[in-house]
Scaffold this active site. Structure first.
Site, PDB file in Angstrom:
ATOM      1  N   GLY A  13     -52.801 -12.413 -23.945  1.00 57.58           N
ATOM      2  CA  GLY A  13     -53.951 -12.765 -23.124  1.00 57.58           C
ATOM      3  C   GLY A  13     -54.346 -11.687 -22.129  1.00 57.58           C
ATOM      4  O   GLY A  13     -54.228 -10.486 -22.398  1.00 57.58           O
ATOM      5  N   ASN A  50     -49.951 -12.168 -12.614  1.00 55.42           N
ATOM      6  CA  ASN A  50     -50.866 -12.740 -13.606  1.00 55.42           C
ATOM      7  C   ASN A  50     -50.369 -14.063 -14.175  1.00 55.42           C
ATOM      8  O   ASN A  50     -51.172 -14.931 -14.524  1.00 55.42           O
ATOM      9  CB  ASN A  50     -51.066 -11.733 -14.747  1.00 55.42           C
ATOM     10  CG  ASN A  50     -51.745 -12.338 -15.948  1.00 55.42           C
ATOM     11  OD1 ASN A  50     -52.953 -12.577 -15.945  1.00 55.42           O
ATOM     12  ND2 ASN A  50     -50.972 -12.607 -16.997  1.00 55.42           N
ATOM     13  N   SER A  90     -58.910 -17.335  -9.740  1.00 56.47           N
ATOM     14  CA  SER A  90     -59.901 -17.826 -10.700  1.00 56.47           C
ATOM     15  C   SER A  90     -61.161 -18.152  -9.933  1.00 56.47           C
ATOM     16  O   SER A  90     -61.091 -18.636  -8.793  1.00 56.47           O
ATOM     17  CB  SER A  90     -59.376 -19.084 -11.407  1.00 56.47           C
ATOM     18  OG  SER A  90     -60.420 -19.776 -12.061  1.00 56.47           O
ATOM     19  N   TYR A 124     -55.183 -27.050 -10.716  1.00 55.67           N
ATOM     20  CA  TYR A 124     -55.317 -25.617 -10.982  1.00 55.67           C
ATOM     21  C   TYR A 124     -56.228 -24.949  -9.953  1.00 55.67           C
ATOM     22  O   TYR A 124     -55.894 -23.895  -9.400  1.00 55.67           O
ATOM     23  CB  TYR A 124     -55.873 -25.413 -12.392  1.00 55.67           C
ATOM     24  CG  TYR A 124     -56.084 -23.962 -12.758  1.00 55.67           C
ATOM     25  CD1 TYR A 124     -55.016 -23.161 -13.140  1.00 55.67           C
ATOM     26  CD2 TYR A 124     -57.363 -23.396 -12.734  1.00 55.67           C
ATOM     27  CE1 TYR A 124     -55.200 -21.832 -13.479  1.00 55.67           C
ATOM     28  CE2 TYR A 124     -57.554 -22.067 -13.084  1.00 55.67           C
ATOM     29  CZ  TYR A 124     -56.476 -21.291 -13.444  1.00 55.67           C
ATOM     30  OH  TYR A 124     -56.675 -19.981 -13.778  1.00 55.67           O
ATOM     31  N   LYS A 151     -55.189 -21.965  -7.222  1.00 53.24           N
ATOM     32  CA  LYS A 151     -55.818 -20.651  -7.140  1.00 53.24           C
ATOM     33  C   LYS A 151     -56.471 -20.434  -5.776  1.00 53.24           C
ATOM     34  O   LYS A 151     -56.549 -19.305  -5.283  1.00 53.24           O
ATOM     35  CB  LYS A 151     -56.828 -20.489  -8.277  1.00 53.24           C
ATOM     36  CG  LYS A 151     -56.171 -20.401  -9.649  1.00 53.24           C
ATOM     37  CD  LYS A 151     -55.116 -19.296  -9.709  1.00 53.24           C
ATOM     38  CE  LYS A 151     -54.574 -19.077 -11.109  1.00 53.24           C
ATOM     39  NZ  LYS A 151     -53.605 -17.958 -11.165  1.00 53.24           N
ATOM     40  N   PRO A 153     -61.237 -13.901 -12.037  1.00 56.89           N
ATOM     41  CA  PRO A 153     -62.074 -13.858 -13.236  1.00 56.89           C
ATOM     42  C   PRO A 153     -62.795 -15.182 -13.477  1.00 56.89           C
ATOM     43  O   PRO A 153     -62.391 -16.242 -12.976  1.00 56.89           O
ATOM     44  CB  PRO A 153     -61.065 -13.596 -14.365  1.00 56.89           C
ATOM     45  CG  PRO A 153     -59.791 -13.196 -13.693  1.00 56.89           C
ATOM     46  CD  PRO A 153     -59.817 -13.858 -12.355  1.00 56.89           C
ATOM     47  N   LEU A 162     -64.324 -17.616 -16.815  1.00 56.56           N
ATOM     48  CA  LEU A 162     -63.710 -18.101 -18.050  1.00 56.56           C
ATOM     49  C   LEU A 162     -63.773 -16.993 -19.102  1.00 56.56           C
ATOM     50  O   LEU A 162     -64.851 -16.577 -19.522  1.00 56.56           O
ATOM     51  CB  LEU A 162     -64.443 -19.350 -18.535  1.00 56.56           C
ATOM     52  CG  LEU A 162     -63.886 -20.044 -19.772  1.00 56.56           C
ATOM     53  CD1 LEU A 162     -62.435 -20.422 -19.589  1.00 56.56           C
ATOM     54  CD2 LEU A 162     -64.728 -21.275 -20.092  1.00 56.56           C
ATOM     55  N   VAL A 163     -62.602 -16.528 -19.513  1.00 56.32           N
ATOM     56  CA  VAL A 163     -62.491 -15.387 -20.417  1.00 56.32           C
ATOM     57  C   VAL A 163     -62.230 -15.878 -21.834  1.00 56.32           C
ATOM     58  O   VAL A 163     -61.368 -16.729 -22.058  1.00 56.32           O
ATOM     59  CB  VAL A 163     -61.360 -14.444 -19.964  1.00 56.32           C
ATOM     60  CG1 VAL A 163     -61.207 -13.280 -20.939  1.00 56.32           C
ATOM     61  CG2 VAL A 163     -61.631 -13.933 -18.548  1.00 56.32           C
TER      62      VAL A 163
END
Length: 251
Positions: free
Chosen positions: A17, A90, A145, A158, A162, A188, A190-191
């Site tokens: 990832g 990460n 995030s 979540y 963050k 980031p 949504l990847v």
């Protein structure tokens, strides 16, 4: 000169990832990489492929939810390296926990998300601080995030974790600044990637239509920001949150 030439960078959750993408980009910029990964198979495979490409990389197992595991990693790193120049926090728990309202989240899952995402990040910084202090330009990059910036629904545990990482970054920046260590957060959007395949299509559509740059986001869109913040060039940037999301939210 390469951006990260001769720098030693530890990246948690770098077996696949985004973490794997960070490792690959740091290597391309000349860094020596430590893959700190819970999944031994992923970690060893990442190191094998990085070495095959001509890079310097080492795998160390770690479970950031386990303080003893984090301390063991720190001890092993101290045996192998005189210093660490950068830490990328990460590793996080995100897969398979979304889609529940705040009333539906169970206590065990809430505690596990906090244990990994918040406490684990703190434990890693604490454990590696002495090695980072031996660098002439220590860097910590925490992964948050952008969900914490816009308040994504049905993901409260979540999002809260963050948000805590962002607050932690600011406090750590003040505590470590006198040591010449910078601490920043990259947030980031949504990847696209295998680790995000579980996210419902409607959430992907929300992001991809709502961005100022209206397209999907990929790991290569994020790696440059992290590599820069790990470099000597980012020496007067600390305590900051950098959303990397194509303009879905502005900070």
């Amino acid at each position: 000169m390469s951006l990260l030439k001769d720098r030693i960078i530890v990246i948690t959750g770098a077996g696949r990832g985004l973490g794997r993408a960070f490792a690959e980009d740091c290597c391309r910029h000349g860094a020596e990489i430590v893959i700190a990964e819970k999944n031994t198979e992923w970690g060893q495979q990442a190191v094998t492929e990085l070495r095959k490409a001509g890079h310097t990389a080492t795998f160390f197992p770690v479970d950031i939810a386990d303080p003893d595991s984090v301390n063991a990693l720190s001890a092993e790193l101290a045996k192998s390296y005189k210093r660490i120049d950068g830490l990328v926090n990460n590793a996080a728990l995100a897969t398979g926990i979304g889609g529940k309202t705040f009333e539906e989240i169970d206590l065990e899952t809430w505690d596990m998300v906090m244990r990994v995402n918040v406490r684990g990040t703190w434990l890693m910084v604490k454990a590696l601080a002495s090695l980072l202090r031996r660098s002439d330009s220590g860097r910590v990059v925490n992964l948050a995030s952008d969900t914490a910036l816009w308040g994504a629904p049905k993901l409260l545990h979540y999002v809260s974790s963050k948000g805590a990482v962002i607050a932690m970054t600011r406090s750590l920046a003040r505590e470590l600044g006198a040591d010449g260590i910078t601490v920043n957060t990259v947030a980031p959007g949504l990847v696209r990637g295998e680790s995000m395949d579980y996210v419902p299509q409607e959430r992907h559509d929300l992001y991809e239509s709502g961005r100022a740059i209206p397209r999907a986001q990929f790991p290569e869109d994020v790696v440059g920001a992290v590599s820069f913040l790990l470099s000597r060039q980012a020496g007067f940037i600390t305590g900051q949150v950098l959303p990397v999301n194509g303009g879905f939210v502005f900070n």
